[in-house]
Design a protein around this motif. Structure first.
Motif, PDB file in Angstrom:
ATOM      1  N   ASN A 197       1.188  -1.170   0.125  1.00  9.40           N
ATOM      2  CA  ASN A 197      -0.022   0.133   0.277  1.00  9.40           C
ATOM      3  C   ASN A 197       0.767   1.686  -0.060  1.00  9.40           C
ATOM      4  OD1 ASN A 197       1.100   0.082   2.601  1.00  9.40           O
ATOM      5  ND2 ASN A 197      -0.998   0.399   3.001  1.00  9.40           N
ATOM      6  N   ASN A 198       2.390   1.317  -0.003  1.00  9.97           N
ATOM      7  CA  ASN A 198       3.303   2.343   0.053  1.00  9.97           C
ATOM      8  C   ASN A 198       2.749   3.103   1.161  1.00  9.97           C
ATOM      9  OD1 ASN A 198       4.471   1.646  -2.281  1.00  9.97           O
ATOM     10  ND2 ASN A 198       2.602   2.647  -3.728  1.00  9.97           N
ATOM     11  N   ASN A 199       2.572   2.674   1.914  1.00 10.64           N
ATOM     12  CA  ASN A 199       2.336   3.281   3.211  1.00 10.64           C
ATOM     13  C   ASN A 199       4.014   2.976   4.415  1.00 10.64           C
ATOM     14  OD1 ASN A 199      -0.036   4.648   3.242  1.00 10.64           O
ATOM     15  ND2 ASN A 199      -1.412   2.777   4.607  1.00 10.64           N
ATOM     16  N   ALA A 200       3.994   4.128   5.115  1.00 12.58           N
ATOM     17  CA  ALA A 200       5.736   4.265   5.795  1.00 12.58           C
ATOM     18  C   ALA A 200       4.749   2.877   6.870  1.00 12.58           C
ATOM     19  CB  ALA A 200       5.890   5.163   5.686  1.00 12.58           C
ATOM     20  N   GLY A 201       6.533   2.570   8.060  1.00 11.19           N
ATOM     21  CA  GLY A 201       5.749   2.324   9.174  1.00 11.19           C
ATOM     22  C   GLY A 201       4.655   1.237   9.393  1.00 11.19           C
ATOM     23  N   ASP A 214       2.314  -0.537  -7.160  1.00  7.47           N
ATOM     24  CA  ASP A 214       1.769  -0.968  -5.926  1.00  7.47           C
ATOM     25  C   ASP A 214       2.248  -2.689  -5.977  1.00  7.47           C
ATOM     26  OD1 ASP A 214      -0.511  -0.689  -7.037  1.00  7.47           O
ATOM     27  OD2 ASP A 214      -1.276   0.034  -5.161  1.00  7.47           O
ATOM     28  N   HIS A 215       2.246  -2.504  -7.435  1.00  7.41           N
ATOM     29  CA  HIS A 215       2.520  -4.327  -7.707  1.00  7.41           C
ATOM     30  C   HIS A 215       3.643  -4.642  -8.407  1.00  7.41           C
ATOM     31  CE1 HIS A 215      -1.695  -5.163  -6.810  1.00  7.41           C
ATOM     32  NE2 HIS A 215      -2.024  -3.940  -7.245  1.00  7.41           N
ATOM     33  N   CYS A 216       3.779  -5.361  -8.002  1.00  4.44           N
ATOM     34  CA  CYS A 216       5.572  -6.192  -8.642  1.00  4.44           C
ATOM     35  C   CYS A 216       4.492  -6.775 -10.359  1.00  4.44           C
ATOM     36  CB  CYS A 216       5.606  -7.613  -7.910  1.00  4.44           C
ATOM     37  SG  CYS A 216       6.289  -6.859  -5.703  1.00  4.44           S
ATOM     38  N   PRO A 217       5.634  -7.125 -11.110  1.00  2.00           N
ATOM     39  CA  PRO A 217       5.748  -7.818 -12.070  1.00  2.00           C
ATOM     40  C   PRO A 217       6.116  -8.626 -11.792  1.00  2.00           C
ATOM     41  CG  PRO A 217       7.476  -5.778 -12.450  1.00  2.00           C
ATOM     42  CD  PRO A 217       7.168  -6.122 -10.802  1.00  2.00           C
ATOM     43  N   LEU A 218       5.151  -9.612 -12.304  1.00  2.00           N
ATOM     44  CA  LEU A 218       4.830 -10.769 -12.970  1.00  2.00           C
ATOM     45  C   LEU A 218       5.922 -11.496 -14.695  1.00  2.00           C
ATOM     46  CD1 LEU A 218       1.743 -11.659 -11.329  1.00  2.00           C
ATOM     47  CD2 LEU A 218       3.208 -11.584 -10.351  1.00  2.00           C
ATOM     48  N   VAL A 219       6.544 -12.571 -13.715  1.00  2.00           N
ATOM     49  CA  VAL A 219       7.121 -13.083 -15.137  1.00  2.00           C
ATOM     50  C   VAL A 219       7.171 -14.788 -14.994  1.00  2.00           C
ATOM     51  CG1 VAL A 219       9.143 -13.300 -16.663  1.00  2.00           C
ATOM     52  CG2 VAL A 219       8.492 -11.335 -15.117  1.00  2.00           C
ATOM     53  N   ALA A 220       6.591 -15.517 -15.883  1.00  2.00           N
ATOM     54  CA  ALA A 220       6.210 -16.979 -15.940  1.00  2.00           C
ATOM     55  C   ALA A 220       7.233 -16.983 -16.713  1.00  2.00           C
ATOM     56  CB  ALA A 220       5.291 -17.186 -16.689  1.00  2.00           C
ATOM     57  N   ILE A 221       8.214 -18.278 -16.200  1.00  2.00           N
ATOM     58  CA  ILE A 221       9.473 -18.718 -16.696  1.00  2.00           C
ATOM     59  C   ILE A 221       9.319 -20.418 -16.065  1.00  2.00           C
ATOM     60  CG2 ILE A 221      10.722 -17.195 -15.898  1.00  2.00           C
ATOM     61  CD1 ILE A 221      12.352 -19.183 -13.831  1.00  2.00           C
TER      62      ILE A 221
END
Length: 103
Positions: A27-31, A66-73
């Motif tokens: 969520n990109n909040n701190a603490g 705020d999401h990670c990129p996904l890579v299928a391998i």
């Protein structure tokens, strides 16, 4: 969420296993207000799972979202060569010379 889970179950979908960090969203909040969750997944069916048994999902670091990129391998497991051990008693076997010549 219950409807979505029911859909996954009724469609006989399977989750592809992942490599790396388990969280895909922040969520990109701190603490203490920061929340990390694994929201993003890759689903497949049994036929695709059997066709690609080494398929893995890699979560890349978050940069602009705020999401990670996904890579299928197609992840081949690391295999180490086995040590060869020679036993002197093999020489005494009558088939030993022919086995060696065929090899």
């Amino acid at each position: 969420m219950d409807q979505f889970n029911s859909f996954i179950a009724n469609a006989n979908l399977l989750e592809v296993s992942y490599l790396g960090d388990q969280y895909t969203w922040c969520n990109n909040n701190a603490g203490p207000k920061r929340i990390w969750l694994r929201l993003d997944r890759l689903l497949t069916n049994l036929a695709r799972s059997l066709a690609y048994p080494n398929l893995k999902l890699v979560y890349k670091p978050r940069i602009l979202s705020d999401h990670c990129p996904l890579v299928a391998i197609n992840h081949e497991p690391t295999r180490f060569p086995r040590n060869f051990k020679f036993c002197k008693q093999w020489i005494q076997d009558e088939d030993f010379p022919s086995i060696i010549s065929r090899s």
